[in-house]
Structures are given as structure tokens and as C-alpha cells.
Design a protein around this motif. Sequence first.
Motif, PDB file in Angstrom:
ATOM      1  N   ARG A 102       0.932  -1.166   0.104  1.00 53.64           N
ATOM      2  CA  ARG A 102       0.068   0.035   0.104  1.00 53.64           C
ATOM      3  C   ARG A 102       0.990   1.226  -0.166  1.00 53.64           C
ATOM      4  NH1 ARG A 102      -4.097  -2.087   4.410  1.00 53.64           N
ATOM      5  NH2 ARG A 102      -5.722  -3.452   2.697  1.00 53.64           N
ATOM      6  N   ASP A 103       1.945   1.101   0.741  1.00 53.35           N
ATOM      7  CA  ASP A 103       2.712   2.598   0.681  1.00 53.35           C
ATOM      8  C   ASP A 103       3.357   2.653  -0.630  1.00 53.35           C
ATOM      9  OD1 ASP A 103       2.411   2.783   3.484  1.00 53.35           O
ATOM     10  OD2 ASP A 103       4.138   1.641   4.223  1.00 53.35           O
ATOM     11  N   ASN A 106       0.958   4.043  -2.936  1.00 55.69           N
ATOM     12  CA  ASN A 106       0.619   5.463  -2.547  1.00 55.69           C
ATOM     13  C   ASN A 106       1.492   6.334  -3.125  1.00 55.69           C
ATOM     14  OD1 ASN A 106      -2.199   4.825  -1.882  1.00 55.69           O
ATOM     15  ND2 ASN A 106      -1.402   4.345   0.132  1.00 55.69           N
ATOM     16  N   GLN A 108       3.958   8.557  -4.843  1.00 56.87           N
ATOM     17  CA  GLN A 108       3.738   9.447  -6.304  1.00 56.87           C
ATOM     18  C   GLN A 108       5.020   9.340  -7.090  1.00 56.87           C
ATOM     19  OE1 GLN A 108       2.687  13.432  -5.550  1.00 56.87           O
ATOM     20  NE2 GLN A 108       0.699  13.223  -4.809  1.00 56.87           N
TER      21      GLN A 108
END
Length: 109
Positions: A102-103, A106, A108
Motif C-alpha cells: 500500500r505504501d 500510494n 507519487q
Amino acid sequence: MSSPAIQSALQQMQGLASQAAGHELKGQQLTASVGQGSFGSELQASIQRINRLQLNANAKAMAFQSGEPGIELNDVMVDMQKSSVAFQMGLQVRNRLVTSYRDVMNMQV
């Protein structure tokens, strides 16, 4: 932890392992090799070891309950604790992998 919850977590871990193995074949940038085995194969082997420990503990408990000779209560309890510790370790690894995934997703670019 109930048996359906354990089975559900094992299925999730096996799904993650199969996804990891599938992604390794798609591109070299996703391959993380350690020694001779890849991350996906090591994860799959760990899940299989956890499953074997649980099956062995359950079989020994059933044998003790049915009164088979040579099966001692302390052996059953040790095997149950081994499988419990292995499962909890696997669950924590899965949680860390999901959090890391998930990190990364997420971030950019």
C-alpha cells in the motif's frame, strides 16, 4: 483464532504468494532473488511449512483424542504451539507485505 479465520488468512497468504510468483515472470524489475530461490518461491515455501505444521498438529491432536498409544499430551501441546507461533509469524509477514504494498502504491511517481 477460529478455524475459518485461520483458513481465510492462509488463503490470503497463498494468494499473495501466487501473485508474487506471477509478477516475477512478467518482468525482471519485479524479480527479487535471494540465493537460488526467488521471493515468491520462498514465500510459497513458508506458507507450505506453516500449513504442514498445522496439519501435523491437528493430526496429532486427533490421534490423542482417539486414544492412540504413543501420543502424549505434552507432544500435542508443543506441536499446537509450534503451529500457532508459525501462523502468527506468517500473519505478521503478510500484514507487513500488505502495508508495504500500500505504501508503494500510494507513492507519487
